[in-house]
Enzyme design. Structure first.
Site, mmCIF file in Angstrom:
data_model
loop_
_atom_site.group_PDB
_atom_site.id
_atom_site.type_symbol
_atom_site.label_atom_id
_atom_site.label_comp_id
_atom_site.label_asym_id
_atom_site.label_seq_id
_atom_site.Cartn_x
_atom_site.Cartn_y
_atom_site.Cartn_z
ATOM 1 N N GLY A 17 0.828 -1.163 -0.053
ATOM 2 C CA GLY A 17 -0.216 -0.078 0.251
ATOM 3 C C GLY A 17 0.629 1.317 0.078
ATOM 4 N N GLU A 36 10.802 3.328 5.195
ATOM 5 C CA GLU A 36 10.554 2.084 5.479
ATOM 6 C C GLU A 36 11.508 1.396 6.393
ATOM 7 O OE1 GLU A 36 8.496 -0.600 4.580
ATOM 8 O OE2 GLU A 36 10.020 -1.926 5.771
ATOM 9 N N GLN A 37 11.169 0.767 7.597
ATOM 10 C CA GLN A 37 11.959 0.050 8.562
ATOM 11 C C GLN A 37 12.935 -0.935 8.101
ATOM 12 O OE1 GLN A 37 9.192 -1.485 11.632
ATOM 13 N NE2 GLN A 37 8.790 -3.327 10.426
ATOM 14 N N HIS A 49 -3.190 -12.221 -5.406
ATOM 15 C CA HIS A 49 -4.024 -11.896 -6.465
ATOM 16 C C HIS A 49 -4.227 -10.431 -6.750
ATOM 17 C CE1 HIS A 49 -6.698 -15.860 -5.847
ATOM 18 N NE2 HIS A 49 -5.649 -15.929 -5.066
ATOM 19 N N ARG A 110 4.367 -12.221 -4.680
ATOM 20 C CA ARG A 110 4.280 -10.802 -4.233
ATOM 21 C C ARG A 110 5.313 -10.204 -4.158
ATOM 22 N NH1 ARG A 110 0.994 -10.859 1.154
ATOM 23 N NH2 ARG A 110 1.901 -8.752 1.384
ATOM 24 N N LEU A 132 10.102 4.148 12.117
ATOM 25 C CA LEU A 132 9.475 5.411 12.790
ATOM 26 C C LEU A 132 9.459 4.874 14.375
ATOM 27 C CD1 LEU A 132 8.311 8.147 12.683
ATOM 28 C CD2 LEU A 132 5.942 6.951 12.544
ATOM 29 N N TYR A 218 -2.648 -21.580 -6.642
ATOM 30 C CA TYR A 218 -2.808 -20.781 -7.882
ATOM 31 C C TYR A 218 -1.280 -20.767 -8.528
ATOM 32 C CZ TYR A 218 -2.113 -16.805 -4.670
ATOM 33 O OH TYR A 218 -1.645 -15.905 -3.691
ATOM 34 N N ASP A 299 -3.713 -2.278 5.784
ATOM 35 C CA ASP A 299 -3.733 -2.891 6.914
ATOM 36 C C ASP A 299 -3.734 -2.279 8.300
ATOM 37 O OD1 ASP A 299 -3.953 -5.128 5.422
ATOM 38 O OD2 ASP A 299 -2.425 -6.105 6.203
ATOM 39 N N ALA A 312 -4.368 -6.180 0.079
ATOM 40 C CA ALA A 312 -3.532 -5.526 -0.534
ATOM 41 C C ALA A 312 -4.281 -4.695 -1.607
ATOM 42 C CB ALA A 312 -2.451 -6.310 -1.300
ATOM 43 N N CYS A 313 -5.098 -5.213 -2.289
ATOM 44 C CA CYS A 313 -5.952 -4.430 -3.322
ATOM 45 C C CYS A 313 -6.610 -3.220 -2.592
ATOM 46 C CB CYS A 313 -7.118 -5.216 -3.736
ATOM 47 S SG CYS A 313 -6.208 -6.731 -5.101
HETATM 48 P P1 FAD Z 1 2.163 -4.215 4.736
HETATM 49 O O1 FAD Z 1 2.288 -4.757 3.296
HETATM 50 O O2 FAD Z 1 2.400 -5.005 5.739
HETATM 51 O O3 FAD Z 1 3.269 -3.242 4.655
HETATM 52 C C1 FAD Z 1 3.603 -2.544 5.779
HETATM 53 C C2 FAD Z 1 5.079 -1.866 5.683
HETATM 54 O O4 FAD Z 1 5.208 -0.955 6.844
HETATM 55 C C3 FAD Z 1 6.058 -3.102 5.667
HETATM 56 O O5 FAD Z 1 6.868 -2.802 4.531
HETATM 57 C C4 FAD Z 1 6.676 -2.546 7.155
HETATM 58 O O6 FAD Z 1 7.946 -3.085 7.195
HETATM 59 C C5 FAD Z 1 6.581 -1.256 7.420
HETATM 60 N N1 FAD Z 1 6.520 -0.651 8.755
HETATM 61 C C6 FAD Z 1 5.938 -1.156 9.670
HETATM 62 N N2 FAD Z 1 6.260 -0.471 11.029
HETATM 63 C C7 FAD Z 1 6.944 0.818 10.501
HETATM 64 C C8 FAD Z 1 7.599 1.747 11.199
HETATM 65 N N3 FAD Z 1 7.478 1.835 12.474
HETATM 66 N N4 FAD Z 1 8.564 2.652 10.324
HETATM 67 C C9 FAD Z 1 8.666 2.261 9.132
HETATM 68 N N5 FAD Z 1 8.158 1.203 8.342
HETATM 69 C C10 FAD Z 1 7.182 0.449 9.342
HETATM 70 N N6 FAD Z 1 -3.883 -9.369 -0.486
HETATM 71 C C11 FAD Z 1 -4.570 -9.189 -1.722
HETATM 72 O O7 FAD Z 1 -4.938 -8.088 -2.331
HETATM 73 N N7 FAD Z 1 -4.521 -10.435 -2.328
HETATM 74 C C12 FAD Z 1 -4.233 -11.577 -1.970
HETATM 75 O O8 FAD Z 1 -4.123 -12.253 -2.652
HETATM 76 C C13 FAD Z 1 -3.611 -11.484 -0.425
HETATM 77 N N8 FAD Z 1 -3.216 -12.830 -0.083
HETATM 78 C C14 FAD Z 1 -2.764 -12.784 1.160
HETATM 79 C C15 FAD Z 1 -2.274 -13.948 1.893
HETATM 80 C C16 FAD Z 1 -2.151 -14.104 3.124
HETATM 81 C C17 FAD Z 1 -1.680 -15.570 3.830
HETATM 82 C C18 FAD Z 1 -2.071 -13.051 3.965
HETATM 83 C C19 FAD Z 1 -1.616 -12.893 5.318
HETATM 84 C C20 FAD Z 1 -2.279 -11.666 3.281
HETATM 85 C C21 FAD Z 1 -2.950 -11.637 1.985
HETATM 86 N N9 FAD Z 1 -3.307 -10.383 1.529
HETATM 87 C C22 FAD Z 1 -3.656 -10.367 0.203
HETATM 88 C C23 FAD Z 1 -3.339 -9.156 2.190
HETATM 89 C C24 FAD Z 1 -2.162 -8.268 2.052
HETATM 90 O O9 FAD Z 1 -1.043 -9.003 2.202
HETATM 91 C C25 FAD Z 1 -2.095 -6.939 2.993
HETATM 92 O O10 FAD Z 1 -3.558 -6.536 2.945
HETATM 93 C C26 FAD Z 1 -1.233 -6.176 2.526
HETATM 94 O O11 FAD Z 1 0.227 -6.737 2.490
HETATM 95 C C27 FAD Z 1 -1.569 -4.847 3.046
HETATM 96 O O12 FAD Z 1 -0.471 -3.764 2.889
HETATM 97 P P2 FAD Z 1 0.060 -2.533 3.454
HETATM 98 O O13 FAD Z 1 0.922 -1.472 2.754
HETATM 99 O O14 FAD Z 1 -1.310 -1.845 4.368
HETATM 100 O O15 FAD Z 1 0.818 -3.309 4.657
#
Ligand code: FAD
Length: 386
Positions: A17, A36-37, A49, A110, A132, A218, A299, A312-313
Site C-alpha cells: 500500500g 521503510e523500517q 491475487h 508478491r 519510525l 494458484y 492494513d 492489498a487491493c
Molecule cells: P504491509 O504490506 O504489511 O506493509 C507495511 C510496511 O510498513 C512494511 O513494509 C513494514 O516493514 C513497514 N513498517 C511497519 N512499521 C514501520 C515503522 N514503524 N517504520 C517504518 N516502516 C514500518 N491481499 C490481496 O490483495 N490479495 C491476496 O491474494 C492476498 N493474499 C494474502 C495471503 C495471506 C496469507 C496474507 C496474510 C495476506 C494476504 N493479502 C492479500 C493481504 C495483504 O498481504 C495485505 O493486506 C497487504 O500487505 C497490506 O498492505 P499494507 O501496505 O497496508 O501493509
C-alpha cells in the site's frame, strides 16, 4: 537524507500500500518521501491475487503491462470440494475479466510485484532502514523520529505501516491485533514436479472442506512454472510464537488434509518441500481514519483475514482515493481531503473486510462485479465526512 528537514508528505511503510501511495502521490505532483523500517526487501515465498479493480491503478502507475507480463492469468476462480473434487463454483476471469471489468485479473509472486513497485519509485524518495519510533504533532507539521537517529518534519503523514501500525497507535492508543483463531500454511511448488504426477492443475482453485477449512492454490508466473498454495485452518488456542511465522511440514499438511483429500490435493501435498505457517490477525472496524495531519491506509486501517484476496487491493485502492482527494483540495486543506478519503473508502473497505473475514467469497456462484469492475481511478469521490 540528512539535508531534508521538511517535506510535504511522508508515507510510513513501503509495503504494497505504501509503495502505491508514494508512486501515485509523486505522479500527482506532491513532494512525497517513503520511510521503510526494513533495510531491504527479499522475495518471501508467497503469492497474491490482483483484481482488475487494482490493475486499473497499476495502469496509472505505469506498471499494468509489466505485472500482466510477469503474472499468471487464470481463466477462472474455481471452488471445489476438497474430497470429491466436485465444482462448487466457476467464476470467469481471463478474457472475460478484461472485457467485463476493464483490466486483467492476475496471480503473481508478491515479491515480484513488490520489487516492480519499489523499482518504479524515484530512488531518492524511498528510505530504507528508517523505523519510525516517535512522532510529535506540531502546529504546522509533524516531527518524525526514526530509530537511526534521523528526524524529518512532514506536513502530512500517511500511516501505511501495516497491522502493527505505530500511526494507528498514536491515533487510537496501544492495542495489539487479535489472533483470529486461524492460521495459513504457505508453500511454493515447482509445477514440473506437480505435473509429473500426470494431473493438470488449474491456475486458480480453492479446495474446501467442512468449517471453511481450505487450500487456495494458484500459479504465480505467466509460464505456469511456479505454483503456490495458502491454507486456511481454524486452530484451538492462541498464537504462542514470538515470530511472525514458523516452519511447518509436509507431515503437518498430511495430518490436516491427507485423510480425506482429493487425489489432486494429495499431489499438491506430495510435491510440498518447504512450507511455513502464519497466524491471521484481525482488528475491529476502526472508528477513526485520520486526525489532524495523520491518516491511515491499508492494513494499518482495515486488516482482514486474507480469504477474499483483496487486502492489498484495498490498501492500493486507498492510496488511489487518498491521492485524488488531495489533488482536489491541495495539501493545505488536508482536513477536507482526509474527510473525502474516508467518506469514499469506509463503506467499501468495511464490506470487503467483513466478507473476507467470513470466508464465503466465491464459494458458491456469485457475481463479483462490485469488487472487480470498480474503477478507483474514476469513481466519484464522496463529500467529506468532516
Ligand atoms: P504491509 O504490506 O504489511 O506493509 C507495511 C510496511 O510498513 C512494511 O513494509 C513494514 O516493514 C513497514 N513498517 C511497519 N512499521 C514501520 C515503522 N514503524 N517504520 C517504518 N516502516 C514500518 N491481499 C490481496 O490483495 N490479495 C491476496 O491474494 C492476498 N493474499 C494474502 C495471503 C495471506 C496469507 C496474507 C496474510 C495476506 C494476504 N493479502 C492479500 C493481504 C495483504 O498481504 C495485505 O493486506 C497487504 O500487505 C497490506 O498492505 P499494507 O501496505 O497496508 O501493509
Amino acid at each position: 537524507m540528512s539535508d531534508i528537514t521538511h517535506i510535504d508528505i511522508a508515507v510510513i511503510g513501503a509495503g504494497l500500500g505504501g509503495a502505491a501511495a508514494a508512486a501515485l502521490l509523486n505522479k500527482a505532483g506532491f513532494a512525497v518521501h517513503c520511510f521503510e523500517q526494513a533495510p531491504e526487501f527479499t522475495r518471501l515465498g508467497a503469492g497474491i491475487h490482483i483484481g482488475p479493480n487494482v490493475m486499473k491503478i497499476f495502469r496509472e502507475i505505469g506498471l499494468e503491462d509489466r505485472l500482466a507480463h510477469i503474472g499468471a492469468h487464470p481463466s477462472h476462480w474455481y471452488s471445489r470440494d476438497g474430497r470429491t473434487g466436485d465444482y462448487l463454483s466457476k467464476i470467469k476471469l481471463g478474457d472475460f475479466a478484461v472485457k467485463e471489468y476493464g483490466a486483467p485479473y492476475i496471480t503473481i509472486h508478491r515479491g515480484d510485484m513488490h520489487a516492480e513497485q519499489i523499482g518504479a519509485l524515484e530512488p531518492e524518495t524511498v528510505h530504507f532502514d528508517y523505523r519510525l519510533t516517535d512522532l510529535q504533532e506540531r502546529e504546522d507539521d509533524v516531527l518524525l523520529s526514526f530509530a537511526n537517529g534521523k528526524q524529518v518534519a512532514a506536513r502530512l503523514v500517511v500511516g501505511a505501516d501495516g497491522i502493527n501500525s505505530m500511526i494507528r497507535e498514536k491515533l487510537l492508543g496501544p492495542e495489539k491485533p487479535r489472533f483470529s483463531g486461524w492460521v495459513g500454511h504457505r508453500a511454493l511448488i515447482d509445477m514440473n514436479k506437480l505435473r509429473a504426477g500426470g494431473m493438470e492443475y488449474e491456475r486458480c482453485v480453492k479446495w474446501w472442506w467442512e468449517k471453511s477449512r481450505h487450500i487456495m492454490a494458484y500459479a504465480t508466473k505467466a509460464d505456469g512454472s511456479e505454483y503456490y498454495y495458502v491454507t486456511g485452518v481454524p486452530v484451538e488456542g492462541g498464537w504462542e510464537h514470538d515470530t511472525g511465522f514458523v516452519e511447518s511440514s509436509k507431515e503437518e499438511m498430511e495430518a490436516i488434509f491427507g485423510d480425506d483429500a482429493h487425489p489432486m490435493v494429495r499431489g499438491l501435498i506430495d510435491a510440498t518441500t518447504e512450507v511455513t505457517k502464519w497466524p491471521f490477525w484481525n482488528r475491529d472496524v476502526l472508528s477513526l481514519w485520520s486526525r489532524g495531519r495523520l491518516c491511515l491506509l491499508g492494513d494499518a486501517c482495515h486488516p482482514m483475514r486474507p480469504h477474499m484476496a483483496q487486502g492489498a487491493c484495498m490498501a492500493i485502492e486507498d492510496a488511489m482515493i487518498l491521492t485524488r482527494a488531495l489533488q482536489q483540495t491541495g495539501t493545505g486543506d488536508y482536513r477536507t481531503a482526509f474527510g473525502i478519503y474516508e467518506a469514499t473508502r469506509r463503506e467499501r473497505a468495511t464490506k470487503v473486510q467483513t466478507i473476507s473475514n467470513a470466508n464465503t467469497w466465491l464459494k458458491q456462484p456469485e457475481d463479483p462485479a462490485w469488487v472487480y469492475a470498480y474503477d478507483p481511478v474514476h469513481a466519484p469521490l464522496q463529500d467529506s465526512v468532516a
